[in-house]
Scaffold this motif. Sequence first.
Motif, PDB file in Angstrom:
ATOM      1  N   LEU B 128     -14.581  17.473  -0.217  1.00 37.08           N
ATOM      2  CA  LEU B 128     -13.749  16.392  -0.768  1.00 37.08           C
ATOM      3  C   LEU B 128     -14.549  15.092  -0.868  1.00 37.08           C
ATOM      4  O   LEU B 128     -14.572  14.432  -1.910  1.00 37.08           O
ATOM      5  CB  LEU B 128     -12.539  16.216   0.145  1.00 37.08           C
ATOM      6  N   VAL B 129     -15.256  14.773   0.227  1.00 36.98           N
ATOM      7  CA  VAL B 129     -16.018  13.525   0.222  1.00 36.98           C
ATOM      8  C   VAL B 129     -17.129  13.583  -0.823  1.00 36.98           C
ATOM      9  O   VAL B 129     -17.372  12.616  -1.550  1.00 36.98           O
ATOM     10  CB  VAL B 129     -16.572  13.254   1.635  1.00 36.98           C
ATOM     11  N   ASN B 130     -17.774  14.757  -0.932  1.00 32.02           N
ATOM     12  CA  ASN B 130     -18.847  14.887  -1.919  1.00 32.02           C
ATOM     13  C   ASN B 130     -18.323  14.729  -3.338  1.00 32.02           C
ATOM     14  O   ASN B 130     -18.970  14.117  -4.186  1.00 32.02           O
ATOM     15  CB  ASN B 130     -19.523  16.246  -1.779  1.00 32.02           C
ATOM     16  N   ARG B 131     -17.139  15.286  -3.593  1.00 28.75           N
ATOM     17  CA  ARG B 131     -16.606  15.198  -4.954  1.00 28.75           C
ATOM     18  C   ARG B 131     -16.217  13.761  -5.281  1.00 28.75           C
ATOM     19  O   ARG B 131     -16.388  13.312  -6.417  1.00 28.75           O
ATOM     20  CB  ARG B 131     -15.424  16.139  -5.110  1.00 28.75           C
ATOM     21  N   PHE B 132     -15.684  13.045  -4.274  1.00 28.33           N
ATOM     22  CA  PHE B 132     -15.380  11.640  -4.521  1.00 28.33           C
ATOM     23  C   PHE B 132     -16.657  10.856  -4.780  1.00 28.33           C
ATOM     24  O   PHE B 132     -16.714  10.012  -5.674  1.00 28.33           O
ATOM     25  CB  PHE B 132     -14.652  11.039  -3.316  1.00 28.33           C
ATOM     26  N   ARG B 133     -17.702  11.156  -3.985  1.00 32.57           N
ATOM     27  CA  ARG B 133     -18.934  10.393  -4.145  1.00 32.57           C
ATOM     28  C   ARG B 133     -19.549  10.644  -5.506  1.00 32.57           C
ATOM     29  O   ARG B 133     -20.070   9.732  -6.146  1.00 32.57           O
ATOM     30  CB  ARG B 133     -19.925  10.750  -3.037  1.00 32.57           C
ATOM     31  N   ALA B 134     -19.433  11.901  -5.983  1.00 33.19           N
ATOM     32  CA  ALA B 134     -19.979  12.212  -7.296  1.00 33.19           C
ATOM     33  C   ALA B 134     -19.299  11.401  -8.388  1.00 33.19           C
ATOM     34  O   ALA B 134     -19.881  11.133  -9.430  1.00 33.19           O
ATOM     35  CB  ALA B 134     -19.829  13.708  -7.577  1.00 33.19           C
ATOM     36  N   ARG B 135     -18.029  11.015  -8.174  1.00 33.40           N
ATOM     37  CA  ARG B 135     -17.329  10.186  -9.153  1.00 33.40           C
ATOM     38  C   ARG B 135     -17.530   8.702  -8.880  1.00 33.40           C
ATOM     39  O   ARG B 135     -16.800   7.874  -9.426  1.00 33.40           O
ATOM     40  CB  ARG B 135     -15.829  10.488  -9.118  1.00 33.40           C
ATOM     41  N   GLY B 136     -18.444   8.366  -7.968  1.00 34.34           N
ATOM     42  CA  GLY B 136     -18.684   6.961  -7.687  1.00 34.34           C
ATOM     43  C   GLY B 136     -17.660   6.324  -6.768  1.00 34.34           C
ATOM     44  O   GLY B 136     -17.434   5.120  -6.820  1.00 34.34           O
ATOM     45  N   LEU B 137     -17.011   7.138  -5.943  1.00 33.81           N
ATOM     46  CA  LEU B 137     -16.016   6.601  -5.015  1.00 33.81           C
ATOM     47  C   LEU B 137     -16.422   6.979  -3.599  1.00 33.81           C
ATOM     48  O   LEU B 137     -16.221   8.117  -3.194  1.00 33.81           O
ATOM     49  CB  LEU B 137     -14.643   7.230  -5.290  1.00 33.81           C
ATOM     50  N   PRO B 138     -17.005   6.058  -2.831  1.00 31.72           N
ATOM     51  CA  PRO B 138     -17.290   6.408  -1.441  1.00 31.72           C
ATOM     52  C   PRO B 138     -15.972   6.655  -0.712  1.00 31.72           C
ATOM     53  O   PRO B 138     -15.004   5.930  -0.936  1.00 31.72           O
ATOM     54  CB  PRO B 138     -17.995   5.175  -0.878  1.00 31.72           C
ATOM     55  N   ALA B 139     -15.944   7.693   0.133  1.00 34.57           N
ATOM     56  CA  ALA B 139     -14.698   8.029   0.810  1.00 34.57           C
ATOM     57  C   ALA B 139     -15.000   8.487   2.219  1.00 34.57           C
ATOM     58  O   ALA B 139     -16.100   8.934   2.521  1.00 34.57           O
ATOM     59  CB  ALA B 139     -13.952   9.123   0.049  1.00 34.57           C
ATOM     60  N   ARG B 140     -13.996   8.350   3.092  1.00 38.02           N
ATOM     61  CA  ARG B 140     -14.086   8.899   4.440  1.00 38.02           C
ATOM     62  C   ARG B 140     -12.831   9.706   4.686  1.00 38.02           C
ATOM     63  O   ARG B 140     -11.746   9.301   4.275  1.00 38.02           O
ATOM     64  CB  ARG B 140     -14.217   7.793   5.466  1.00 38.02           C
ATOM     65  N   ALA B 141     -12.986  10.871   5.314  1.00 41.35           N
ATOM     66  CA  ALA B 141     -11.836  11.749   5.478  1.00 41.35           C
ATOM     67  C   ALA B 141     -11.786  12.263   6.902  1.00 41.35           C
ATOM     68  O   ALA B 141     -12.812  12.605   7.485  1.00 41.35           O
ATOM     69  CB  ALA B 141     -11.915  12.909   4.497  1.00 41.35           C
ATOM     70  N   VAL B 142     -10.591  12.305   7.446  1.00 39.39           N
ATOM     71  CA  VAL B 142     -10.371  12.801   8.807  1.00 39.39           C
ATOM     72  C   VAL B 142      -9.210  13.774   8.759  1.00 39.39           C
ATOM     73  O   VAL B 142      -8.251  13.556   8.018  1.00 39.39           O
ATOM     74  CB  VAL B 142     -10.028  11.647   9.769  1.00 39.39           C
ATOM     75  N   ILE B 143      -9.315  14.865   9.514  1.00 39.67           N
ATOM     76  CA  ILE B 143      -8.162  15.734   9.675  1.00 39.67           C
ATOM     77  C   ILE B 143      -7.758  15.715  11.142  1.00 39.67           C
ATOM     78  O   ILE B 143      -8.600  15.824  12.025  1.00 39.67           O
ATOM     79  CB  ILE B 143      -8.437  17.156   9.145  1.00 39.67           C
ATOM     80  N   ALA B 144      -6.467  15.511  11.382  1.00 41.67           N
ATOM     81  CA  ALA B 144      -5.945  15.466  12.747  1.00 41.67           C
ATOM     82  C   ALA B 144      -4.525  16.012  12.730  1.00 41.67           C
ATOM     83  O   ALA B 144      -4.015  16.409  11.689  1.00 41.67           O
ATOM     84  CB  ALA B 144      -5.977  14.037  13.277  1.00 41.67           C
ATOM     85  N   ASP B 145      -3.904  16.009  13.901  1.00 46.98           N
ATOM     86  CA  ASP B 145      -2.557  16.564  13.998  1.00 46.98           C
ATOM     87  C   ASP B 145      -1.495  15.640  13.420  1.00 46.98           C
ATOM     88  O   ASP B 145      -0.442  16.090  13.008  1.00 46.98           O
ATOM     89  CB  ASP B 145      -2.213  16.838  15.466  1.00 46.98           C
ATOM     90  N   THR B 146      -1.756  14.332  13.431  1.00 46.16           N
ATOM     91  CA  THR B 146      -0.728  13.399  12.970  1.00 46.16           C
ATOM     92  C   THR B 146      -1.303  12.446  11.935  1.00 46.16           C
ATOM     93  O   THR B 146      -2.510  12.208  11.873  1.00 46.16           O
ATOM     94  CB  THR B 146      -0.195  12.545  14.137  1.00 46.16           C
ATOM     95  N   TRP B 147      -0.388  11.920  11.154  1.00 45.05           N
ATOM     96  CA  TRP B 147      -0.769  10.949  10.129  1.00 45.05           C
ATOM     97  C   TRP B 147      -1.378   9.721  10.783  1.00 45.05           C
ATOM     98  O   TRP B 147      -2.433   9.220  10.391  1.00 45.05           O
ATOM     99  CB  TRP B 147       0.485  10.605   9.319  1.00 45.05           C
ATOM    100  N   GLY B 148      -0.718   9.231  11.837  1.00 43.86           N
ATOM    101  CA  GLY B 148      -1.179   8.015  12.499  1.00 43.86           C
ATOM    102  C   GLY B 148      -2.606   8.142  12.996  1.00 43.86           C
ATOM    103  O   GLY B 148      -3.440   7.256  12.776  1.00 43.86           O
ATOM    104  N   ALA B 149      -2.912   9.258  13.653  1.00 40.57           N
ATOM    105  CA  ALA B 149      -4.253   9.438  14.201  1.00 40.57           C
ATOM    106  C   ALA B 149      -5.286   9.547  13.093  1.00 40.57           C
ATOM    107  O   ALA B 149      -6.358   8.919  13.146  1.00 40.57           O
ATOM    108  CB  ALA B 149      -4.286  10.684  15.078  1.00 40.57           C
ATOM    109  N   ALA B 150      -4.975  10.336  12.049  1.00 41.85           N
ATOM    110  CA  ALA B 150      -5.925  10.499  10.959  1.00 41.85           C
ATOM    111  C   ALA B 150      -6.161   9.173  10.248  1.00 41.85           C
ATOM    112  O   ALA B 150      -7.301   8.824   9.906  1.00 41.85           O
ATOM    113  CB  ALA B 150      -5.413  11.554   9.979  1.00 41.85           C
ATOM    114  N   PHE B 151      -5.074   8.410  10.073  1.00 38.49           N
ATOM    115  CA  PHE B 151      -5.182   7.105   9.412  1.00 38.49           C
ATOM    116  C   PHE B 151      -6.113   6.190  10.196  1.00 38.49           C
ATOM    117  O   PHE B 151      -7.053   5.598   9.662  1.00 38.49           O
ATOM    118  CB  PHE B 151      -3.775   6.502   9.318  1.00 38.49           C
ATOM    119  N   GLY B 152      -5.867   6.098  11.498  1.00 35.93           N
ATOM    120  CA  GLY B 152      -6.651   5.187  12.319  1.00 35.93           C
ATOM    121  C   GLY B 152      -8.119   5.570  12.371  1.00 35.93           C
ATOM    122  O   GLY B 152      -9.006   4.722  12.239  1.00 35.93           O
ATOM    123  N   LEU B 153      -8.372   6.868  12.541  1.00 38.49           N
ATOM    124  CA  LEU B 153      -9.763   7.315  12.664  1.00 38.49           C
ATOM    125  C   LEU B 153     -10.519   7.108  11.362  1.00 38.49           C
ATOM    126  O   LEU B 153     -11.677   6.691  11.359  1.00 38.49           O
ATOM    127  CB  LEU B 153      -9.794   8.792  13.060  1.00 38.49           C
TER     128      LEU B 153
END
Lengths: 251, 504
Positions: B128-153
């Motif tokens: 996912l991050v690589n595909r975003f970067r290829a389109r010129g969009l730096p991105a960071r992605a986290v997977i966690a059990d909850t929305w809050g935790a993933a958002f914060g990290l």
Amino acid sequence: MAQNAANAIISDLRDRIQHLEGTVARAKTVLPFGVREIDGRLPGGGLAYGAIHEFAGGGAGAINGAATALFVAGIAARTKGKVVWCLARPDLFAPALAQVGLHPDRVIYVEAIKEEFVLESFEEALRFGGLGAVVGEVVRLPMTVSRRLQLAAEGSGTVGLVIRRWRRPTEAGDFGHPTAATSRWRISVLPSDPLPVPGVGRARWLAELIRVKAGESADFVIGACDDQGRISISSDAADGSDQTRRSLHSG
Amino acid sequence: MTRVVSVFLPTLPTDRIRRADPSIPAEAPLVIVARSGSKRWLSAVDANAAKLGLHVGMAAAKARALVQGLHMVDADPAADLAALERVTLWALSQYSPVVAADPPDGIVMDTEGADHLQGGEELMLSGLVNRFRARGLPARAVIADTWGAAFGLARSMRAETKVIPTGKTADAVARLPLSSLRLSAEAIVSLRTLGFKTIGELAATARAPLILRFGPEIGRRLDQMFGRVAEPIDPIRCPEIIEVQRAFAEPIAAAETIGKYIARLVTKLCLELQAKGLGVRRTDLIVHRVDNTIQALRAGTAKPVRDVVWLTKLLRDRIEKIDPGFGIEKLCLAATMVEPLDDKQMASSLVEDATVDVGAFVDVLGNRGTYRIYRFAPVASDVPERSVQRISAVAAEVGQTWPTVWPRPIRLMDRPELIEVMALLPDHPPVWFTWRGKRRRVKRADGPERIFGEWWQRTSEWTAVRDYFTVEDEAGERYWIFRSGDGVDPQTGSHRWFLHGTFA
């Protein structure tokens, strides 16, 4: 062996019993090797479709499964349709399969991430039907599992070819346990055909038919698959290939 | 249990401008200027501008004074939101049935039961991050059990991707700063004044005084982060998605019943697809439970499909993943990703062999996530390990095969293994060799077959040479060994010997 044509009474009785049992009237077809000596030993004159057949290697072949894989590839090449090859250790080199007549477009590889999942994909492929042959490289094959695979093969009429391939030489004793496979073979390498000049001649194998349903076991010295996947009885009789002889490795 | 992916797009507003206007040089600093009252301030800065010391919230006049040649663009929040929505819709078709925009700068999705289509969670995130970067969009992605935790990290880490295993949320978020808690700016400032720095400290404090002073919001956000309170994601839907649904008067729970209604929904969906001449690549079964939670199952196919039996089997295979809880009140089946699929005439001549479509088999195994399914195709290269490539199992037939002039081993090692030999140079096969501690005498041998390095791949292969021999030992075992180098010139290789494969 007088089981093919000679005993008409028995085959007639067999037909009548099958009729009484009301089993599905499925044509019991076989895939012949095209070699008289081998086909004569197999009931029906070849490897039965709708059944599983088991192949193991002797000696180092128990671990690398090289001769076994090529022998099986030769059988698969002579079927029609796609071939599914289920494996967990992806060290098969596709150009060698192409050299025994298995075109790369025909083979679909199903690589399991763990050894345990190979049997699951093998069964799924057997049940799918419409495939020419299904090959599986399997470490453990308990009786219950093999019976399940045999039933799956009977249901779809696909031929299932099991390659037994172990991790360590000591585990190869596992081949002594019975399975529900219709025929069981052990393929070991022999020194190649001598040539009049220096070089490596056509590879030769010792194919031991260890068990076959409604038949007797036998040993053959065969020449390796040609580019159509056909084997031949080795012409060089000097080492007593027509005699039954134990493998160097079977102990 | 849900698995939530939070994607953070730190520089979405500037990246959007750059994509739309390629005339802005890549190395030029770019900032977005927002206006509140008569005050003009920077609402977004890109990486170049950040390096020059500009930051969000700075006065526009000051930034212009500091940096020469600064590109300034007026803010357009509506266009930013539209861009985010486009990205979200794309993610919906690719990654998961439950995807929502997380404005102003993120996407959130629930990938439970859908990550196997991308090869697992780690591969999914890096892809996912690589595909975003290829389109010129730096991105960071986290997977966690909850929305809050993933958002914060996602908003506080340096790495591009991170997988928080199930049940490890509390440890992972303990050291996060307060700003990752999705609270109002005033609340964060007052908490800092009280001496709180991290979420771990805040979570360990007694709840009652906090509620007395700040209201229930802090407790709610903390509970959402630790998974004590559910935080459903409201998935976006675009109107052109073909969707069929069925609501139940009485909630259903039995696997057989679910299976029955899946079959009916698939039949309805296929009728609608047929009317539009489409086939489906991704099918989502969305399960609404009576306790107002949503579960989703995603089935992917390698080719567009409109076959009722095939699709039903794919979805039914995974019924056991559905947790009906107190009952299911609505089932929804959506064709999230569709492709044109024309009607095809089946073979009807008498002699023609029926060709079997193996696509159904490939999809059934492919959706289990424990298999890699592929075919091998020839590549024009003499180097053995480069002569094969993996292609999709359902790709069109290649028709070509490898040249059969030279024998090739049936088993090829990943990396050749070093062996010890005694051999005459330059062009004789070894007399004996030692491999894996066992010494073998060579009875017969063929070779050498010389393979040259491919200088168009790497310049270091300009002079490289391998001489391959087929050797047979006394027991009849046949191996493929090679010498690195031509036996004369030390530039062509190390002149060491390797075992590369086993013949049958």
